[in-house]
Design a protein around this motif. Sequence first.
Motif: not given
Length: 108
Positions: A3-23
């Motif tokens: 599988k492609p290594s997307t763990r770092r990107l997945d974590r960044a996507i979760q963080e961005a989603t969390r930030k968007l919800g907070a805004v």
Amino acid sequence: MGKPSTRRLDRAIQEATRKLGAVRERQMWPLSGSERRAVLAALTGGSYKTIRGKSTAHADQRLETAWSAAETRLIAELTALQIERQRLVREAAREKAAKTAKKSSGWW
């Protein structure tokens, strides 16, 4: 290839989603420095106008514009991260398909 290594990107996507919800809930912590200054300046201007007994329409508009700009920035950031993740997955699938095709056609 696995599988492609997307763990770092997945974590960044979760963080961005969390930030968007907070805004969207009008929380200050995910704002950048300039966005935070714009929001605080609009709030200060609005409170000054309220104390003076004047209309706060312009300050309200500036405040809404600042929040909207922050939301737009986070949406763009989230979209870019998702596109990059999809590119990695697609690239890994293409490599795997090429490897499988090469392997299966080697006998003949």
